[in-house]
Design an enzyme around this catalytic site. Structure first.
Site, PDB file in Angstrom:
ATOM      1  N   ARG A  20      26.294 -28.276  14.316  1.00  0.00           N
ATOM      2  CA  ARG A  20      25.340 -27.557  15.174  1.00  0.00           C
ATOM      3  C   ARG A  20      23.904 -27.956  14.861  1.00  0.00           C
ATOM      4  NH1 ARG A  20      20.833 -24.643  14.805  1.00  0.00           N
ATOM      5  NH2 ARG A  20      21.645 -23.611  12.944  1.00  0.00           N
ATOM      6  N   ASP A  21      23.394 -27.558  13.708  1.00  0.00           N
ATOM      7  CA  ASP A  21      21.993 -27.853  13.375  1.00  0.00           C
ATOM      8  C   ASP A  21      21.809 -29.370  13.272  1.00  0.00           C
ATOM      9  OD1 ASP A  21      19.348 -27.504  12.594  1.00  0.00           O
ATOM     10  OD2 ASP A  21      19.807 -25.993  11.094  1.00  0.00           O
ATOM     11  N   HIS A 212      18.846 -20.706   4.163  1.00  0.00           N
ATOM     12  CA  HIS A 212      19.038 -21.876   5.042  1.00  0.00           C
ATOM     13  C   HIS A 212      17.818 -22.791   4.844  1.00  0.00           C
ATOM     14  CE1 HIS A 212      20.258 -23.427   9.214  1.00  0.00           C
ATOM     15  NE2 HIS A 212      19.018 -23.870   9.136  1.00  0.00           N
ATOM     16  N   HIS A 214      15.848 -26.284   4.955  1.00  0.00           N
ATOM     17  CA  HIS A 214      15.709 -27.671   5.401  1.00  0.00           C
ATOM     18  C   HIS A 214      14.988 -28.417   4.274  1.00  0.00           C
ATOM     19  CE1 HIS A 214      17.084 -27.642   9.655  1.00  0.00           C
ATOM     20  NE2 HIS A 214      17.030 -26.338   9.420  1.00  0.00           N
ATOM     21  N   CYS A 245      15.298 -28.860  14.099  1.00  0.00           N
ATOM     22  CA  CYS A 245      15.201 -28.114  15.349  1.00  0.00           C
ATOM     23  C   CYS A 245      14.218 -28.830  16.261  1.00  0.00           C
ATOM     24  CB  CYS A 245      14.732 -26.688  15.065  1.00  0.00           C
ATOM     25  SG  CYS A 245      14.471 -25.758  16.580  1.00  0.00           S
ATOM     26  N   ASN A 254      18.759 -30.475   7.291  1.00  0.00           N
ATOM     27  CA  ASN A 254      19.108 -29.401   6.358  1.00  0.00           C
ATOM     28  C   ASN A 254      19.337 -30.004   4.981  1.00  0.00           C
ATOM     29  OD1 ASN A 254      20.299 -28.483   9.101  1.00  0.00           O
ATOM     30  ND2 ASN A 254      20.324 -26.629   7.880  1.00  0.00           N
TER      31      ASN A 254
HETATM   32  P1  HMG Z   1      14.773 -19.750  29.690  1.00  0.00           P
HETATM   33  O1  HMG Z   1      14.384 -20.971  30.453  1.00  0.00           O
HETATM   34  O2  HMG Z   1      13.741 -18.715  29.441  1.00  0.00           O
HETATM   35  O3  HMG Z   1      16.066 -19.044  30.289  1.00  0.00           O
HETATM   36  O4  HMG Z   1      15.373 -20.235  28.302  1.00  0.00           O
HETATM   37  P2  HMG Z   1      16.436 -18.522  31.690  1.00  0.00           P
HETATM   38  O5  HMG Z   1      17.262 -17.303  31.487  1.00  0.00           O
HETATM   39  O6  HMG Z   1      15.225 -18.425  32.574  1.00  0.00           O
HETATM   40  O7  HMG Z   1      17.404 -19.678  32.265  1.00  0.00           O
HETATM   41  C1  HMG Z   1      16.940 -20.964  32.622  1.00  0.00           C
HETATM   42  C2  HMG Z   1      18.142 -21.797  33.001  1.00  0.00           C
HETATM   43  O8  HMG Z   1      19.007 -21.972  31.868  1.00  0.00           O
HETATM   44  C3  HMG Z   1      19.003 -21.178  34.077  1.00  0.00           C
HETATM   45  O9  HMG Z   1      19.620 -22.241  34.793  1.00  0.00           O
HETATM   46  C4  HMG Z   1      20.068 -20.450  33.308  1.00  0.00           C
HETATM   47  O10 HMG Z   1      21.250 -20.238  34.011  1.00  0.00           O
HETATM   48  C5  HMG Z   1      20.294 -21.398  32.146  1.00  0.00           C
HETATM   49  P3  HMG Z   1      19.045 -22.741  36.215  1.00  0.00           P
HETATM   50  O11 HMG Z   1      19.089 -21.519  37.115  1.00  0.00           O
HETATM   51  O12 HMG Z   1      17.630 -23.211  35.965  1.00  0.00           O
HETATM   52  O13 HMG Z   1      19.972 -23.849  36.584  1.00  0.00           O
HETATM   53  N1  HMG Z   1      20.746 -20.716  30.939  1.00  0.00           N
HETATM   54  C6  HMG Z   1      21.850 -21.051  30.251  1.00  0.00           C
HETATM   55  N2  HMG Z   1      22.790 -22.005  30.459  1.00  0.00           N
HETATM   56  C7  HMG Z   1      23.812 -22.044  29.582  1.00  0.00           C
HETATM   57  N3  HMG Z   1      23.905 -21.225  28.499  1.00  0.00           N
HETATM   58  C8  HMG Z   1      22.978 -20.285  28.261  1.00  0.00           C
HETATM   59  C9  HMG Z   1      21.896 -20.180  29.174  1.00  0.00           C
HETATM   60  N4  HMG Z   1      20.844 -19.364  29.226  1.00  0.00           N
HETATM   61  C10 HMG Z   1      20.142 -19.700  30.305  1.00  0.00           C
HETATM   62  N5  HMG Z   1      23.083 -19.501  27.197  1.00  0.00           N
HETATM   63  C11 HMG Z   1      16.934 -19.864  26.506  1.00  0.00           C
HETATM   64  C12 HMG Z   1      15.804 -19.299  27.324  1.00  0.00           C
HETATM   65  C13 HMG Z   1      17.139 -18.923  25.323  1.00  0.00           C
HETATM   66  C14 HMG Z   1      18.193 -19.929  27.349  1.00  0.00           C
HETATM   67  C15 HMG Z   1      16.568 -21.308  26.028  1.00  0.00           C
HETATM   68  O14 HMG Z   1      15.267 -21.288  25.514  1.00  0.00           O
HETATM   69  C16 HMG Z   1      17.510 -21.818  24.991  1.00  0.00           C
HETATM   70  O15 HMG Z   1      18.657 -22.059  25.266  1.00  0.00           O
HETATM   71  N6  HMG Z   1      17.014 -22.032  23.733  1.00  0.00           N
HETATM   72  C17 HMG Z   1      17.837 -22.494  22.657  1.00  0.00           C
HETATM   73  C18 HMG Z   1      17.014 -23.340  21.734  1.00  0.00           C
HETATM   74  C19 HMG Z   1      17.844 -23.802  20.565  1.00  0.00           C
HETATM   75  O16 HMG Z   1      19.051 -23.869  20.623  1.00  0.00           O
HETATM   76  N7  HMG Z   1      17.157 -24.136  19.435  1.00  0.00           N
HETATM   77  C20 HMG Z   1      17.807 -24.626  18.262  1.00  0.00           C
HETATM   78  C21 HMG Z   1      18.593 -23.575  17.555  1.00  0.00           C
HETATM   79  S1  HMG Z   1      17.610 -22.538  16.503  1.00  0.00           S
HETATM   80  C22 HMG Z   1      17.488 -23.432  15.022  1.00  0.00           C
HETATM   81  O17 HMG Z   1      17.834 -24.584  14.977  1.00  0.00           O
HETATM   82  C23 HMG Z   1      17.018 -22.728  13.797  1.00  0.00           C
HETATM   83  C24 HMG Z   1      18.137 -22.403  12.802  1.00  0.00           C
HETATM   84  O18 HMG Z   1      18.815 -23.582  12.401  1.00  0.00           O
HETATM   85  C25 HMG Z   1      17.570 -21.698  11.571  1.00  0.00           C
HETATM   86  C26 HMG Z   1      16.350 -22.410  10.964  1.00  0.00           C
HETATM   87  O19 HMG Z   1      16.441 -23.607  10.628  1.00  0.00           O
HETATM   88  O20 HMG Z   1      15.327 -21.738  10.836  1.00  0.00           O
HETATM   89  C27 HMG Z   1      19.183 -21.462  13.427  1.00  0.00           C
HETATM   90 MG    MG Z   2      18.097 -24.921  10.856  1.00  0.00          MG
END
Ligand code: HMG
Ligand code: MG
Length: 309
Positions: A20-21, A212, A214, A245, A254
């Protein structure tokens, strides 16, 4: 010394982040069959938790757009948890459809990162997670909550430990079983780890806290050692050191699982994980993405790293 150092836990849970990450940040796309084989190899190593994929917007993270295919394709080893990231109700519905039994919701301790990462304020994210976590727990799912930017934000700079504790407490209150404290951009140092753990200790049993790290600046293992001495017994890491990310400029991989395992096994801390098998999984996925792992223990001559594993 043949026994565990005083104050250090005798057992540690290692949570694998590579699929995932790790893969969310790779420029070269990896097909679903390769991801499935990678996860299956990791499952064989004895890892108790393997974060499999993300049900996020494919526009935000195109690398994991095949989440359904990957999640339904992997062999679920009995006793192993395969959490998936869920940012909202749509992601939760997709995760359930795929048969997920463990999910992770994610927010942060700084507003700007939260906005860039999930397009919500911290408060909004908690409001959106509340019914998801409630329903997931009612259905018997395991739920983790992430707090990102706990040691620093790529947009706002330093983050107060009190703010980290506030968000962690809010996630715990929603019903998250475990809270993972993210050093998203790898700026943490041991003194900061002590401050953050001290702020958390007053509010949440440390058994529910994961760290967690990095390894952007090479401090992750020092941070783990300090966290162990502070009583933390769950750590996230990624095979080969993959990760980052896309919404955190400059974030790199990580802490590598091989490096974490080498440290823990050398310190006589049990993990139940076979370092050699993790290494084989890292070799497999590194060849697929065309990158050499950053893990020091991976790169070191085998005869030496075998002595502690
Ligand atoms: P948004 O644009 O505000 O969402 O994004 P929305 O509700 O307006 O939807 C926009 C479009 O996305 C729509 O489609 C939705 O249907 C679709 P359209 O009508 O334009 O065709 N949509 C989805 N499709 C599939 N699955 C879904 C989904 N939700 C909406 N779940 C949103 C908001 C949260 C969806 C977006 O910003 C997002 O997906 N962000 C994820 C970012 C991410 O994954 N970042 C990395 C993970 S975090 C990380 O790595 C940190 C961690 O490791 C810890 C650390 O290191 O600190 C965990
Ligand atoms: Mg991370």
């Amino acid at each position: 010394m043949s026994s565990v150092m005083p104050g250090v836990p005798t057992k540690v849970k290692v949570c694998e982040m590579g699929p995932r990450d790790g893969l969310q940040n790779e420029a070269r796309s990896v097909d679903a069959a390769t991801k499935i084989h990678y996860i299956d190899m990791l499952s064989e190593s004895g890892l108790p938790v393997i974060e499999a994929t993300s049900f996020v917007s494919p526009k935000a993270i195109p690398q994991l757009a095949d989440a359904y295919e990957v999640f339904t394709g992997i062999a679920k080893r009995p006793g192993v948890l395969y959490p998936v990231l869920v940012p909202n109700a749509k992601g939760f519905a997709r995760a359930k459809e795929a048969g997920a039994t463990a999910i992770a919701v994610f927010t942060a301790a700084s507003e700007t990162f939260t906005k860039r990462n999930i397009n919500m304020s911290i408060r909004q994210s908690l409001e959106i997670f509340a019914p998801i976590v409630r329903e997931a727990r009612a259905e018997g799912m395991w739920v983790r909550g992430y707090v990102s930017t706990c040691f620093g934000c790529p947009y706002e700079g330093p983050v107060a430990p009190a703010k980290v504790a506030q968000v962690a407490v809010a996630l715990a209150a929603l019903g998250c079983v475990e809270i993972s404290i993210g050093d998203t951009i790898g700026v943490g140092t041991p003194n900061r780890v002590v401050e953050v753990v001290e702020a958390l200790r007053r509010e949440i049993p440390l058994e529910r806290i994961a760290m967690h790290f990095h390894d952007t600046r090479g401090t992750a293992l020092a941070n783990v050692t300090t966290a162990l001495q502070e009583g933390i017994s769950t750590f996230d890491s990624s095979s080969g050191g993959l990760g980052g990310c896309p919404y955190a400029p400059g974030a790199s991989g990580n802490l590598a699982t091989e490096d974490l395992l080498y440290l823990l096994h050398g310190m006589k801390v049990e993990t139940g994980v076979d370092l050699h098998k993790v290494r084989e999984a890292s070799r497999f996925i590194s060849e697929a993405i065309g990158k050499t792992p950053t893990s020091k223990a991976y790169l070191a001559p085998e005869q030496w790293w075998k002595t502690a594993s």
